[in-house]
Structures are given as structure tokens and as C-alpha cells.
Design a protein around this motif. Structure first.
Motif, PDB file in Angstrom:
ATOM      1  N   TYR A  94       0.714  -1.134  -0.020  1.00 31.19           N
ATOM      2  CA  TYR A  94      -0.086  -0.108  -0.049  1.00 31.19           C
ATOM      3  C   TYR A  94       0.734   1.379   0.052  1.00 31.19           C
ATOM      4  O   TYR A  94       1.767   1.262   0.911  1.00 31.19           O
ATOM      5  CB  TYR A  94      -0.890   0.119   1.228  1.00 31.19           C
ATOM      6  N   ARG A  95       0.704   2.156  -0.859  1.00 29.95           N
ATOM      7  CA  ARG A  95       1.447   3.564  -1.007  1.00 29.95           C
ATOM      8  C   ARG A  95       0.296   4.341  -0.626  1.00 29.95           C
ATOM      9  O   ARG A  95      -0.607   4.311  -1.769  1.00 29.95           O
ATOM     10  CB  ARG A  95       2.279   3.344  -2.197  1.00 29.95           C
ATOM     11  N   LEU A  96       0.587   5.482   0.162  1.00 27.07           N
ATOM     12  CA  LEU A  96      -0.387   6.518   0.193  1.00 27.07           C
ATOM     13  C   LEU A  96       0.443   7.755  -0.124  1.00 27.07           C
ATOM     14  O   LEU A  96       1.540   8.103   0.038  1.00 27.07           O
ATOM     15  CB  LEU A  96      -0.495   6.653   1.611  1.00 27.07           C
ATOM     16  N   ALA A  97      -0.323   8.505  -0.990  1.00 33.06           N
ATOM     17  CA  ALA A  97       0.075   9.984  -1.496  1.00 33.06           C
ATOM     18  C   ALA A  97      -0.825  11.008  -0.929  1.00 33.06           C
ATOM     19  O   ALA A  97      -2.082  10.939  -1.427  1.00 33.06           O
ATOM     20  CB  ALA A  97       0.288   9.945  -2.916  1.00 33.06           C
ATOM     21  N   PRO A  98      -0.402  12.063  -0.294  1.00 26.51           N
ATOM     22  CA  PRO A  98      -1.415  13.111   0.425  1.00 26.51           C
ATOM     23  C   PRO A  98      -1.768  13.803  -1.093  1.00 26.51           C
ATOM     24  O   PRO A  98      -0.803  14.071  -1.898  1.00 26.51           O
ATOM     25  CB  PRO A  98      -0.514  14.062   1.262  1.00 26.51           C
ATOM     26  N   LEU A  99      -3.013  14.308  -0.893  1.00 31.78           N
ATOM     27  CA  LEU A  99      -3.510  15.041  -1.832  1.00 31.78           C
ATOM     28  C   LEU A  99      -4.351  16.222  -1.366  1.00 31.78           C
ATOM     29  O   LEU A  99      -4.806  16.227   0.185  1.00 31.78           O
ATOM     30  CB  LEU A  99      -4.655  14.490  -2.949  1.00 31.78           C
ATOM     31  N   ALA A 100      -4.526  17.379  -1.936  1.00 35.28           N
ATOM     32  CA  ALA A 100      -5.204  18.679  -1.450  1.00 35.28           C
ATOM     33  C   ALA A 100      -4.436  19.125  -0.134  1.00 35.28           C
ATOM     34  O   ALA A 100      -5.309  19.190   0.849  1.00 35.28           O
ATOM     35  CB  ALA A 100      -6.663  18.412  -1.398  1.00 35.28           C
ATOM     36  N   GLY A 101      -3.250  19.108  -0.014  1.00 39.40           N
ATOM     37  CA  GLY A 101      -2.735  19.590   1.250  1.00 39.40           C
ATOM     38  C   GLY A 101      -2.813  18.872   2.544  1.00 39.40           C
ATOM     39  O   GLY A 101      -2.779  18.979   3.493  1.00 39.40           O
ATOM     40  N   GLY A 102      -3.080  17.300   2.006  1.00 38.26           N
ATOM     41  CA  GLY A 102      -3.248  16.298   3.112  1.00 38.26           C
ATOM     42  C   GLY A 102      -4.425  16.114   3.538  1.00 38.26           C
ATOM     43  O   GLY A 102      -4.834  15.075   4.460  1.00 38.26           O
ATOM     44  N   ALA A 103      -5.388  16.919   2.747  1.00 42.67           N
ATOM     45  CA  ALA A 103      -7.011  16.380   3.141  1.00 42.67           C
ATOM     46  C   ALA A 103      -7.402  15.038   2.817  1.00 42.67           C
ATOM     47  O   ALA A 103      -8.468  14.471   3.280  1.00 42.67           O
ATOM     48  CB  ALA A 103      -7.856  17.611   3.120  1.00 42.67           C
ATOM     49  N   THR A 105      -6.168  11.302   0.358  1.00 48.25           N
ATOM     50  CA  THR A 105      -5.144  10.528   0.115  1.00 48.25           C
ATOM     51  C   THR A 105      -5.408   9.584  -0.939  1.00 48.25           C
ATOM     52  O   THR A 105      -6.558   9.030  -1.242  1.00 48.25           O
ATOM     53  CB  THR A 105      -5.050   9.534   1.250  1.00 48.25           C
ATOM     54  N   GLU A 106      -4.316   9.539  -1.905  1.00 48.57           N
ATOM     55  CA  GLU A 106      -4.403   8.542  -3.138  1.00 48.57           C
ATOM     56  C   GLU A 106      -3.908   7.289  -2.744  1.00 48.57           C
ATOM     57  O   GLU A 106      -2.690   7.221  -2.127  1.00 48.57           O
ATOM     58  CB  GLU A 106      -3.780   9.052  -4.346  1.00 48.57           C
ATOM     59  N   VAL A 107      -4.417   6.062  -2.517  1.00 49.61           N
ATOM     60  CA  VAL A 107      -4.089   4.837  -1.916  1.00 49.61           C
ATOM     61  C   VAL A 107      -3.924   4.179  -3.197  1.00 49.61           C
ATOM     62  O   VAL A 107      -4.651   3.716  -4.198  1.00 49.61           O
ATOM     63  CB  VAL A 107      -5.138   4.305  -1.391  1.00 49.61           C
ATOM     64  N   THR A 108      -2.297   3.423  -3.586  1.00 47.41           N
ATOM     65  CA  THR A 108      -2.160   2.660  -4.518  1.00 47.41           C
ATOM     66  C   THR A 108      -1.919   1.205  -3.897  1.00 47.41           C
ATOM     67  O   THR A 108      -1.412   1.068  -2.802  1.00 47.41           O
ATOM     68  CB  THR A 108      -0.970   2.948  -5.289  1.00 47.41           C
ATOM     69  N   TYR A 109      -2.488   0.083  -4.374  1.00 52.72           N
ATOM     70  CA  TYR A 109      -2.349  -1.079  -3.855  1.00 52.72           C
ATOM     71  C   TYR A 109      -1.796  -2.194  -4.948  1.00 52.72           C
ATOM     72  O   TYR A 109      -2.632  -1.955  -6.041  1.00 52.72           O
ATOM     73  CB  TYR A 109      -3.858  -1.692  -3.283  1.00 52.72           C
ATOM     74  N   GLN A 110      -0.698  -2.865  -4.568  1.00 53.90           N
ATOM     75  CA  GLN A 110      -0.087  -3.254  -5.599  1.00 53.90           C
ATOM     76  C   GLN A 110      -0.020  -4.896  -5.216  1.00 53.90           C
ATOM     77  O   GLN A 110       0.443  -5.068  -3.999  1.00 53.90           O
ATOM     78  CB  GLN A 110       1.152  -2.898  -5.928  1.00 53.90           C
ATOM     79  N   LEU A 111      -0.130  -5.868  -6.084  1.00 53.98           N
ATOM     80  CA  LEU A 111      -0.260  -7.299  -5.410  1.00 53.98           C
ATOM     81  C   LEU A 111       0.032  -8.062  -6.555  1.00 53.98           C
ATOM     82  O   LEU A 111      -0.013  -8.044  -7.806  1.00 53.98           O
ATOM     83  CB  LEU A 111      -1.898  -7.613  -5.228  1.00 53.98           C
ATOM     84  N   THR A 112       0.878  -9.281  -5.938  1.00 53.48           N
ATOM     85  CA  THR A 112       1.405 -10.364  -6.805  1.00 53.48           C
ATOM     86  C   THR A 112       0.949 -11.543  -6.065  1.00 53.48           C
ATOM     87  O   THR A 112       1.600 -11.740  -4.939  1.00 53.48           O
ATOM     88  CB  THR A 112       2.854 -10.069  -7.004  1.00 53.48           C
ATOM     89  N   VAL A 113       0.417 -12.554  -6.806  1.00 54.62           N
ATOM     90  CA  VAL A 113       0.021 -13.609  -5.895  1.00 54.62           C
ATOM     91  C   VAL A 113       0.387 -14.772  -6.854  1.00 54.62           C
ATOM     92  O   VAL A 113       0.273 -14.763  -8.111  1.00 54.62           O
ATOM     93  CB  VAL A 113      -1.481 -13.971  -5.911  1.00 54.62           C
ATOM     94  N   ASP A 114       0.973 -15.950  -6.391  1.00 56.84           N
ATOM     95  CA  ASP A 114       1.317 -17.317  -6.975  1.00 56.84           C
ATOM     96  C   ASP A 114       0.693 -18.108  -6.392  1.00 56.84           C
ATOM     97  O   ASP A 114       1.067 -18.429  -5.148  1.00 56.84           O
ATOM     98  CB  ASP A 114       2.734 -17.253  -7.061  1.00 56.84           C
ATOM     99  N   VAL A 115      -0.406 -18.967  -6.800  1.00 55.73           N
ATOM    100  CA  VAL A 115      -0.937 -19.989  -6.166  1.00 55.73           C
ATOM    101  C   VAL A 115      -0.566 -21.380  -6.321  1.00 55.73           C
ATOM    102  O   VAL A 115       0.443 -21.556  -7.538  1.00 55.73           O
ATOM    103  CB  VAL A 115      -2.299 -20.193  -6.557  1.00 55.73           C
ATOM    104  N   LYS A 116      -0.525 -22.638  -5.528  1.00 53.04           N
ATOM    105  CA  LYS A 116       0.028 -23.714  -5.718  1.00 53.04           C
ATOM    106  C   LYS A 116      -0.338 -24.706  -6.791  1.00 53.04           C
ATOM    107  O   LYS A 116       0.254 -25.448  -7.444  1.00 53.04           O
ATOM    108  CB  LYS A 116       0.000 -24.608  -4.109  1.00 53.04           C
ATOM    109  N   ILE A 117      -1.731 -24.209  -6.882  1.00 55.10           N
ATOM    110  CA  ILE A 117      -2.455 -24.854  -8.171  1.00 55.10           C
ATOM    111  C   ILE A 117      -2.130 -24.352  -9.327  1.00 55.10           C
ATOM    112  O   ILE A 117      -2.004 -23.110  -9.491  1.00 55.10           O
ATOM    113  CB  ILE A 117      -3.920 -25.195  -7.883  1.00 55.10           C
ATOM    114  N   PRO A 118      -2.345 -25.206 -10.715  1.00 51.70           N
ATOM    115  CA  PRO A 118      -2.110 -24.402 -11.958  1.00 51.70           C
ATOM    116  C   PRO A 118      -3.156 -23.380 -12.247  1.00 51.70           C
ATOM    117  O   PRO A 118      -4.180 -23.823 -12.012  1.00 51.70           O
ATOM    118  CB  PRO A 118      -1.816 -25.362 -12.864  1.00 51.70           C
TER     119      PRO A 118
END
Length: 161
Positions: A94-103, A105-118
Motif C-alpha cells: 500500500y502506498r499513500l500519497a497526500p492530496l489537497a494539502g493532506g486532506a 489520500t491517493e491509495v495505491t495497492y499493488q499485489l502479486t500472487v502465486d498459487v500452488k495449483i496451476p
């Protein structure tokens, strides 16, 4: 290198309020649909979770896994898989970036998943996208409804005291 999926959302709250909800793992079952239990297994010197056990029930996918967390400054948290029954790897941020003087927040969520099943890469990325979008929507609703109460397990204030 594994491909990741990423998405962003704007929350009408300060980054501190958003991070308070993100870091409040014991309350995840109250606002995330898939997390049924969350237990902090270890904390750093500031009271932030270092390892968390999560019990998930996402319909066809039921899993219990442990994640290790790394807190980078006040606006970023990363996690990686320690152990799981169904997953080979799970890395997120999770990366948070303040917007509008901190009032806001832009929240960016990045995810990488690898499952055991094909699983085809296209299907896996679609599943990642659904997970991310649900998490961001739930986070936004929780924060904007006043759910930013701060970590239940932390005895520290915003300055780490």
C-alpha cells in the motif's frame, strides 16, 4: 520476474487516518469480506505489526496464511508471504500519497500472487484485480465512515510514544 496487478483510489481523509485503518489488523474482519480472522503475531518497537496470521474465506478459496510486514516511512507498507496452505507467494504494498494539502489520500495497492495449483496468468491477474478493488473499496468506506480508530494492538501515539 512475476507480474503484478495495481490499482488506486482516492480517499477523503488524511494519510494518517488511512494508515490507521490499514495497520489495524484485528479489525479487518469488520470491513473486509474475505478476512474472517486476523491475529498479530509480532510487533516492532513502534507497535506496528511485523507478522500477521489471516484466515481467509473467499468462496472457492479458503486459506490460512501468515504475512510479514515492512513499514517504510509513514506512507508505505509492504508484505510478503511467510507460510500458506494454498499460496506459493503473495507480495503486496500500500502506498499513500497526500492530496489537497493532506486532506485527501491517493491509495495505491499493488499485489502479486502465486498459487500452488496451476492457473493461467490471465485468470490469476483478474483474481488479483478483484482482490485489490474489493480491498480498496472496503478501505475507502471504512476510513470515510470514521473507522480510523488506530491500531487496537498499539500502545503508541502518532509520534511513536
Amino acid at each position: 520476474m512475476a507480474e503484478h496487478t495495481s490499482s488506486s483510489i482516492t480517499v477523503d481523509a488524511a494519510p494518517e487516518a488511512v494508515m490507521n485503518v490499514i495497520s489495524d489488523f484485528p479489525r479487518y474482519p469488520e470491513w473486509t469480506g474475505e478476512v474472517k480472522e486476523a491475529e498479530v503475531l509480532g510487533q516492532d518497537e513502534r507497535g506496528r505489526a511485523e507478522q500477521v496470521r489471516l484466515l481467509l474465506d473467499a468462496g472457492a478459496i479458503k486459506d490460512e496464511h501468515t504475512l510479514a510486514y515492512e513499514w517504510i516511512g509513514e506512507h508505505e507498507v509492504r508484505w510478503s508471504l511467510v507460510k500458506s496452505q494454498m499460496l506459493r507467494s503473495l507480495d503486496g504494498v500500500y502506498r499513500l500519497a497526500p492530496l489537497a494539502g493532506g486532506a485527501r489520500t491517493e491509495v495505491t495497492y499493488q499485489l502479486t500472487v502465486d498459487v500452488k495449483i496451476p492457473m493461467l496468468g490471465m485468470i490469476k491477474r483478474k483474481a488479483e484485480k478483484v482482490i485489490i478493488d474489493r480491498a480498496l473499496d472496503g478501505l475507502k468506506k471504512r476510513v470515510e465512515s470514521g473507522g480510523a480508530q488506530g491500531p487496537a494492538t498499539s500502545g503508541t501515539d502518532k509520534d511513536g510514544n
